[in-house]
Design an enzyme around this catalytic site. Structure first.
Site, mmCIF file in Angstrom:
data_model
loop_
_atom_site.group_PDB
_atom_site.id
_atom_site.type_symbol
_atom_site.label_atom_id
_atom_site.label_comp_id
_atom_site.label_asym_id
_atom_site.label_seq_id
_atom_site.Cartn_x
_atom_site.Cartn_y
_atom_site.Cartn_z
ATOM 1 N N HIS A 26 0.822 -1.212 0.000
ATOM 2 C CA HIS A 26 0.000 0.000 0.000
ATOM 3 C C HIS A 26 0.861 1.269 0.000
ATOM 4 C CE1 HIS A 26 -4.198 0.740 -0.088
ATOM 5 N NE2 HIS A 26 -4.416 1.064 1.172
ATOM 6 N N ASN A 79 -7.055 6.471 4.538
ATOM 7 C CA ASN A 79 -8.482 6.799 4.399
ATOM 8 C C ASN A 79 -8.807 8.247 4.762
ATOM 9 O OD1 ASN A 79 -7.942 6.393 7.087
ATOM 10 N ND2 ASN A 79 -9.817 5.280 7.533
ATOM 11 N N ASP A 104 -0.911 2.167 -5.261
ATOM 12 C CA ASP A 104 -0.951 0.750 -5.593
ATOM 13 C C ASP A 104 -2.283 0.424 -6.271
ATOM 14 O OD1 ASP A 104 -2.010 1.425 -2.943
ATOM 15 O OD2 ASP A 104 -2.512 -0.691 -2.778
ATOM 16 N N ASN A 125 -8.990 3.362 -0.735
ATOM 17 C CA ASN A 125 -9.391 4.364 0.262
ATOM 18 C C ASN A 125 -8.697 5.711 0.095
ATOM 19 O OD1 ASN A 125 -11.275 2.742 1.517
ATOM 20 N ND2 ASN A 125 -9.803 1.872 2.954
#
Length: 199
Positions: A26, A79, A104, A125
């Site tokens: 991520h 997020n 990603d 997110n």
């Protein structure tokens, strides 16, 4: 960055802050921005908004008036990244079409990448938060493929896990190519970048 006559690009590396997340799939956006900062021979410093670490500079050969760029590593978690991006965009007066998100992408195989302008967030997110805060999804994306999780592994566990030992050998090359794509996008435009890098 006092020269206000040339437009600024805001290049946002998406990731989660802190050493615990550093090697995760991520966090590829952070790695790409680290590479770009090192090419600019610069180090990230806290921005006065307090919401991100930034590098200000130019792309291109030293001494030549290349495009002005702000590399950003938001300090918020994925997020909630949109608030940081909006604050920086407002500070540097950057419209959405000059924002680049490096992130990603599950739907692209590992070690491939694609560059595009706009689109959905595909369950990501970070993109969802950016779209919500900016009020639009019309920003550029450098989508670095991580592939789908093997077997029945949960997607969230997969993106928040480290690359496999085999993948780790390839990641530096992936990061290098993604950094090249960001530079190409800012200096030569979307169409040329897509021709060169969309695999």
């Amino acid at each position: 960055m006092t020269d206000s006559s040339t437009p600024v690009w805001l290049v946002v590396g998406l990731g989660n802050p802190g050493p615990a997340y550093a090697g995760h799939r991520h966090n590829i956006g952070y790695l790409v921005n680290d590479e770009l900062a090192s090419r600019m021979r610069a180090t990230f410093r806290a921005h006065k908004t307090g919401r991100a670490d930034v590098v200000e500079g130019r792309f291109g050969a030293p001494g030549l008036p290349g495009p002005r760029v702000v590399l950003a590593r938001p300090r918020s978690y994925m997020n909630e990244v949109g608030g940081s991006v909006k604050a920086l965009a407002s500070f540097y007066k950057v419209p959405p079409e000059r924002i680049v998100a490096i992130h990603d992408e599950l739907d692209i195989p590992f070690d491939t990448m694609r560059v595009k302008l706009g689109g959905g967030d595909n369950g990501h997110n970070g993109l969802k938060s950016m779209r919500s805060s900016l009020g639009t999804g019309d920003f550029h994306r450098v989508r670095v493929g991580i592939g789908r999780p093997p077997g029945r592994q949960d997607v969230a566990d997969f993106v928040l896990s480290n690359y496999s030992s085999t993948e780790r050998k390839v990641v530096p090359f992936t990061v290098d190519t993604a950094a090249d794509a960001v530079e190409c996008l800012v200096t030569e435009g979307l169409e040329r970048t897509q021709q060169k890098f969309n695999s």
